[in-house]
Design a protein around this motif. Structure first.
Motif, mmCIF file in Angstrom:
data_model
loop_
_atom_site.group_PDB
_atom_site.id
_atom_site.type_symbol
_atom_site.label_atom_id
_atom_site.label_comp_id
_atom_site.label_asym_id
_atom_site.label_seq_id
_atom_site.Cartn_x
_atom_site.Cartn_y
_atom_site.Cartn_z
ATOM 1 N N THR A 130 34.739 74.530 37.887
ATOM 2 C CA THR A 130 34.432 75.942 37.217
ATOM 3 C C THR A 130 33.043 76.056 37.095
ATOM 4 O OG1 THR A 130 36.467 75.790 36.007
ATOM 5 C CG2 THR A 130 34.787 77.444 35.579
ATOM 6 N N VAL A 131 32.318 77.336 37.483
ATOM 7 C CA VAL A 131 30.961 77.773 37.327
ATOM 8 C C VAL A 131 31.312 79.154 36.713
ATOM 9 C CG1 VAL A 131 28.706 78.851 38.603
ATOM 10 C CG2 VAL A 131 30.301 76.956 39.498
ATOM 11 N N SER A 132 30.348 79.074 35.471
ATOM 12 C CA SER A 132 30.404 80.247 34.335
ATOM 13 C C SER A 132 29.071 80.475 34.154
ATOM 14 C CB SER A 132 31.195 79.868 33.167
ATOM 15 O OG SER A 132 30.675 78.814 32.593
ATOM 16 N N GLN A 133 28.876 81.971 33.792
ATOM 17 C CA GLN A 133 27.605 82.458 33.309
ATOM 18 C C GLN A 133 27.968 83.364 32.083
ATOM 19 O OE1 GLN A 133 25.557 85.073 35.908
ATOM 20 N NE2 GLN A 133 23.517 84.137 35.294
ATOM 21 N N ASP A 134 27.132 83.223 31.094
ATOM 22 C CA ASP A 134 27.299 83.934 29.824
ATOM 23 C C ASP A 134 28.514 83.970 29.260
ATOM 24 O OD1 ASP A 134 24.432 84.677 29.973
ATOM 25 O OD2 ASP A 134 24.904 86.215 31.206
ATOM 26 N N GLY A 135 29.369 83.112 29.365
ATOM 27 C CA GLY A 135 30.769 82.964 28.808
ATOM 28 C C GLY A 135 31.825 83.228 29.559
ATOM 29 N N ALA A 136 31.467 83.731 30.961
ATOM 30 C CA ALA A 136 32.556 84.358 31.765
ATOM 31 C C ALA A 136 32.453 83.263 32.894
ATOM 32 C CB ALA A 136 32.115 85.656 32.256
ATOM 33 N N ASP A 137 33.846 83.115 33.603
ATOM 34 C CA ASP A 137 34.070 82.180 34.714
ATOM 35 C C ASP A 137 33.761 82.895 35.930
ATOM 36 O OD1 ASP A 137 34.765 80.127 32.754
ATOM 37 O OD2 ASP A 137 36.948 80.433 33.284
ATOM 38 N N LEU A 138 33.063 82.352 36.865
ATOM 39 C CA LEU A 138 32.602 83.236 38.082
ATOM 40 C C LEU A 138 33.551 82.765 39.203
ATOM 41 C CD1 LEU A 138 28.692 83.085 37.690
ATOM 42 C CD2 LEU A 138 30.298 84.820 36.982
#
Length: 122
Positions: A89-97
């Protein structure tokens, strides 16, 4: 291949790998340079210990545009139990992208999955 579209001005990108249910196994996560057969960064770990299996990519985020993440995981699944699912999984700022996953069937002394996610800035 799955694609994680990210905000270049946002928080750091985070890559994580999980094994569900938890089984004996290990993994390597490779960050490939855009357009080249060159590894920029590598993280190794296993599902045996309780250590965190999440890794923060370096800043600036714009440097990751066009790069690919690859996770090669090998898991042992005993007979008589259900499969194990490995997820990258790749996420940014707590959201899964983006996420990619694969399963290892029961009675696999060393089943392997190879997962990929492309990184593209918005």
């Amino acid at each position: 291949m799955k694609t994680a579209t990210y905000d270049a001005s946002g928080g750091p990108l985070v890559v994580s790998v999980t094994c569900s249910p938890r089984r004996d196994g290990s993994y390597s996560i490779l960050l490939w340079k855009a357009g080249e057969n060159k590894v920029v960064k590598r993280w190794d770990g296993n599902f045996v210990n309780t250590d965190d299996d999440s890794y923060q990519l370096s800043k600036p985020n714009s440097a990751h545009n066009g790069r690919h993440l690859e996770c090669i995981a090998t898991v042992s699944v005993p007979p008589g139990v259900g499969p194990a699912t490995i997820t990258l999984t790749v996420s940014q700022d707590g959201a899964d992208l983006a996420a990619d996953s694969g399963s290892v069937p029961p009675d696999s002394p060393g089943g392997m999955v190879d997962l990929f996610i492309a990184l593209n800035k918005a």
